[in-house]
Design an enzyme around this catalytic site. Structure first.
Site, short mmCIF file in Angstrom:
data_model
loop_
_atom_site.label_atom_id
_atom_site.label_comp_id
_atom_site.label_asym_id
_atom_site.label_seq_id
_atom_site.Cartn_x
_atom_site.Cartn_y
_atom_site.Cartn_z
N HIS A 1 0.64 -0.76 -0.32
CA HIS A 1 0.05 -0.09 -0.06
C HIS A 1 0.72 1.16 -0.39
CE1 HIS A 1 0.37 0.12 4.65
NE2 HIS A 1 -0.36 -0.96 4.66
N HIS B 1 -0.78 1.83 14.12
CA HIS B 1 -0.61 2.80 14.23
C HIS B 1 -2.71 3.20 13.74
CE1 HIS B 1 -1.14 0.75 9.51
NE2 HIS B 1 -1.62 0.28 10.14
N TYR C 1 9.57 2.44 5.32
CA TYR C 1 8.19 1.75 6.45
C TYR C 1 7.76 2.62 7.45
CZ TYR C 1 5.11 -1.17 8.40
OH TYR C 1 3.67 -2.43 9.44
N ASP D 1 -4.26 -7.73 7.24
CA ASP D 1 -2.97 -7.92 6.93
C ASP D 1 -2.96 -8.83 8.30
OD1 ASP D 1 -2.51 -5.70 7.90
OD2 ASP D 1 -0.36 -5.63 7.24
N HIS E 1 -3.24 -5.88 16.52
CA HIS E 1 -4.52 -5.09 15.65
C HIS E 1 -5.46 -5.89 14.27
CE1 HIS E 1 -4.19 -1.80 12.83
NE2 HIS E 1 -2.52 -1.66 12.25
#
Ligand code: FEO
Length: 393
Positions: free
Chosen positions: A24, A144, A189, A82, A78
């Protein structure tokens, strides 16, 4: 496919995407990974799953060490797809497992996969006992996503840090100290995923102070052992003072004039001993935009060039401005240049955006009609020299 032992009680059971090139927007020139870990004691915990299209590979690795029936807890640090994409299929197989996540994690996963999952909500600082081993959960808001948390295994000093400290690179050697250019991968990243949330990064780093961390097991890329401070210190540096004596020239033209001005400024900066990186924004491939973000982050000065395109900056210059905004550029310097045909407007629009970002503009702007002549190029060279002095001041 087999699980990989990473400590006395922990195995990596993730998946490798060798063909990944663009995660992404983050360049992944050597592929990437979706990491998942199994912690084995009297009870067994699986930490995160993988992107759903890699569930088969993930399953094989789990089965190389145990049956699905042996899993007592699935921990979702999270909810992004993914890491959570395989949760529905996995929970069908691991029938006795509870799904541990934060309160917000429950909200997000319910929305994605249904409310009937066997949730066990945990709070910041709460611990579960697996036997002699314990897992502690650490809320990591905006690292994040709002719901993100990390898991910490106290006895072996392992931090399962989720996206924090990750990198998108596949390397069969599995460990950061064996992966070439790991800091460059991690930086790319960081720039896109974490630099927009600098305050949260510093809060997160603060929260980890005092923990004995021997291994950092992130959810992408290689595992940090022995040298965990290398990545912790890098995160602190990228969040507080990433700038070097460096300038980025980001430009886009149509008929070659803007390009010649960029060249003159670049030559001037190079001859003044400033590190320069120049991007022709009319030619960037999608995966080169994350390199641009890293360079934006490290540059003391940003130099934008644009041909005026129907009263506006060239479209890809607008994209670059959006990306610049994400890396919190307040306090950097900027110089503007470009060409126009029958009427200008690009530089004024760029200046307005940069002012809003808290960037200090260096005037005058270098704007010429149609094509730059010798004098215009000399002006570009002189402005480059002045900028170099400010960069080095
Ligand atoms: Fe790797 Fe935010 O997911």
């Amino acid at each position: 496919m087999k699980a990989v032992k990473i400590s006395e009680s922990v195995y990596w059971v993730g998946a490798i995407d060798w063909s990944l090139r663009n995660f992404h927007g983050i360049a992944a020139p050597r592929g990437g990974t979706y990491n998942s870990y199994i912690v084995i004691d009297e009870k067994v915990a699986l930490i995160d799953t993988v992107n759903s299209e890699f569930f088969e590979e993930h399953s094989e690795r789990i089965k190389s060490i145990m049956d699905f029936d042996g899993i007592d807890y699935v921990i979702s640090n999270h909810s992004e797809a993914d890491h959570s994409g395989s949760i529905p299929k996995l929970m069908e197989k691991a029938k006795k497992a509870k799904l541990i996540t934060s309160r917000k994690g429950v909200e997000y996963l319910s929305r994605m996969y249904g409310e009937e999952l066997p949730f066990l909500t945990i709070k910041d600082g709460e611990e579960i006992k697996l036997g002699k081993l314990k897992l502690r959960f650490i809320d990591a808001p905006m690292l994040h996503w709002p719901e993100t948390m990390m898991s910490y295994m106290i006895e072996e000093g392992i931090l399962f840090s989720c996206d924090f400290f990750g990198a998108q690179v596949a390397d069969s050697r599995m460990f950061a100290d064996l992966t070439p250019n790991i800091i460059e991968h991690a930086k790319r990243y960081y720039a896109l995923i974490f630099r927009p949330f600098v305050r949260a990064v510093l809060n997160g780093l603060n929260k980890l102070k005092g923990l004995k961390i021997d291994i950092i097991a992130p959810s992408h890329g290689p595992i940090w052992r022995n040298d965990v401070n290398k990545i912790i210190d890098a995160y602190f540096n990228w969040s507080t003072a990433p700038e070097k004596e460096k300038a980025v020239i980001a430009y886009a033209g149509i008929w070659g004039g803007t390009e010649r001005m960029a060249e003159a400024i670049a030559n001037s900066l190079v001859s003044s001993g400033v590190e320069v990186m120049a991007y022709d924004l009319a030619k960037l491939s999608w995966d080169q935009w994350s390199d641009l973000m890293v360079d934006f982050m490290e540059a003391k000065a940003i130099i934008f060039g644009s041909h005026t395109f129907i009263g506006n900056p060239f479209p890809t210059v607008k994209v670059a401005l959006d990306l610049l905004k994400l890396i919190n550029p307040k306090g950097k310097m900027a110089l503007l240049f470009g060409t126009y045909g029958w009427g200008g407007g690009a530089l004024k629009a760029i200046a307005n955006e940069l002012k809003e970002m808290g960037i200090n503009l260096i005037e005058p702007f270098l704007e010429v009609q149609f094509v730059p002549h010798e004098e215009d190029l000399r002006n570009c060279f002189e402005s480059g020299k002045l900028l170099a002095e400010k960069i080095k001041a």
